[in-house]
Write a protein that holds these residues in place. Sequence first.
Motif, PDB file in Angstrom:
ATOM      1  N   ALA A  36     -51.382  79.145 -69.488  1.00  0.00           N
ATOM      2  CA  ALA A  36     -50.267  79.398 -70.444  1.00  0.00           C
ATOM      3  C   ALA A  36     -50.695  79.019 -71.767  1.00  0.00           C
ATOM      4  O   ALA A  36     -49.709  78.743 -72.605  1.00  0.00           O
ATOM      5  CB  ALA A  36     -49.142  78.195 -69.863  1.00  0.00           C
ATOM      6  N   PRO A  38     -51.805  80.678 -74.203  1.00  0.00           N
ATOM      7  CA  PRO A  38     -51.445  81.473 -75.162  1.00  0.00           C
ATOM      8  C   PRO A  38     -49.999  81.554 -75.623  1.00  0.00           C
ATOM      9  O   PRO A  38     -49.288  81.597 -76.713  1.00  0.00           O
ATOM     10  CB  PRO A  38     -51.710  83.015 -74.728  1.00  0.00           C
ATOM     11  CG  PRO A  38     -52.837  82.795 -73.836  1.00  0.00           C
ATOM     12  CD  PRO A  38     -52.703  81.451 -73.148  1.00  0.00           C
ATOM     13  N   ASP A  39     -49.150  81.365 -74.370  1.00  0.00           N
ATOM     14  CA  ASP A  39     -47.701  81.165 -74.560  1.00  0.00           C
ATOM     15  C   ASP A  39     -47.244  79.900 -75.118  1.00  0.00           C
ATOM     16  O   ASP A  39     -46.351  79.892 -76.067  1.00  0.00           O
ATOM     17  CB  ASP A  39     -46.987  81.189 -73.114  1.00  0.00           C
ATOM     18  CG  ASP A  39     -47.136  82.330 -72.212  1.00  0.00           C
ATOM     19  OD1 ASP A  39     -47.105  83.388 -73.062  1.00  0.00           O
ATOM     20  OD2 ASP A  39     -47.024  82.489 -70.982  1.00  0.00           O
ATOM     21  N   GLU A  42     -47.672  80.547 -78.782  1.00  0.00           N
ATOM     22  CA  GLU A  42     -46.493  81.243 -79.360  1.00  0.00           C
ATOM     23  C   GLU A  42     -45.234  80.337 -79.613  1.00  0.00           C
ATOM     24  O   GLU A  42     -44.542  80.259 -80.648  1.00  0.00           O
ATOM     25  CB  GLU A  42     -46.158  82.428 -78.487  1.00  0.00           C
ATOM     26  CG  GLU A  42     -46.927  83.486 -78.730  1.00  0.00           C
ATOM     27  CD  GLU A  42     -46.401  84.737 -77.831  1.00  0.00           C
ATOM     28  OE1 GLU A  42     -45.049  84.863 -77.702  1.00  0.00           O
ATOM     29  OE2 GLU A  42     -47.352  85.443 -77.406  1.00  0.00           O
ATOM     30  N   ALA A  43     -45.115  79.345 -78.548  1.00  0.00           N
ATOM     31  CA  ALA A  43     -44.031  78.633 -78.573  1.00  0.00           C
ATOM     32  C   ALA A  43     -44.000  77.689 -79.671  1.00  0.00           C
ATOM     33  O   ALA A  43     -43.156  77.425 -80.511  1.00  0.00           O
ATOM     34  CB  ALA A  43     -43.718  77.974 -77.295  1.00  0.00           C
ATOM     35  N   ASP A  99     -37.965  76.458 -74.245  1.00  0.00           N
ATOM     36  CA  ASP A  99     -39.264  77.356 -74.400  1.00  0.00           C
ATOM     37  C   ASP A  99     -40.586  76.728 -73.513  1.00  0.00           C
ATOM     38  O   ASP A  99     -41.443  77.577 -73.185  1.00  0.00           O
ATOM     39  CB  ASP A  99     -39.929  77.756 -75.868  1.00  0.00           C
ATOM     40  CG  ASP A  99     -38.425  78.714 -76.303  1.00  0.00           C
ATOM     41  OD1 ASP A  99     -37.723  79.275 -75.580  1.00  0.00           O
ATOM     42  OD2 ASP A  99     -38.711  78.642 -77.596  1.00  0.00           O
ATOM     43  N   ILE A 103     -43.994  76.299 -69.315  1.00  0.00           N
ATOM     44  CA  ILE A 103     -45.500  76.120 -70.031  1.00  0.00           C
ATOM     45  C   ILE A 103     -45.891  74.743 -69.595  1.00  0.00           C
ATOM     46  O   ILE A 103     -47.314  74.884 -69.232  1.00  0.00           O
ATOM     47  CB  ILE A 103     -45.622  76.589 -71.405  1.00  0.00           C
ATOM     48  CG1 ILE A 103     -44.817  78.050 -71.616  1.00  0.00           C
ATOM     49  CG2 ILE A 103     -46.831  76.529 -71.828  1.00  0.00           C
ATOM     50  CD1 ILE A 103     -44.774  78.289 -72.938  1.00  0.00           C
TER      51      ILE A 103
END
Length: 165
Positions: A36, A38-39, A42-43, A99, A103
């Motif tokens: 997770a 990369p997520d 982004e978050a 968000d 993650i």
Amino acid sequence: MHEEHLGGQANHERQPVALTPRPIRLLIIGRIKPGAEPDLREAQARFPHDAANEAGIDAIEAYIGSGFYAVQLEIGRDDIQHVLSAFFNDDRVRRFRADLEPIIDGLPGPDYRFGPADRFHEDEGEAGAATVFSTGNLPFAASMYRWRVGEPPRTGKAPHGRTDG
């Protein structure tokens, strides 16, 4: 003249205690779910810094590595519980926490409400909230010692950053 004795040493002979230096730096830590990262990156780019500023947080730094996500909050104000409650209960921060929920493990989800953690704020809990969490319920760590080259160590003058004696 009476001297306080602690551990066999006179009060004036003991070393200073490492108390919370100013500004208060709090670190909250969670585990990143496998794959997770990369997520999370982004978050984090959508972090609600306006909400942090309005609540009284002076700086935020996020860390990622070895399966951990850590966020350091820096607060210069005296009433840390009020600042944290205003920040964590802000709808923008709750959306950010939503968000993060898929993650990160170990951080409070968006449905958690925050309130005071000490006897000085007993009447400030959020009305109607089923469970109100405080810093004592979370994986927080507070700075207790800071040293930089060319400066003496900073250890604070009062427990938990309080300036009222």
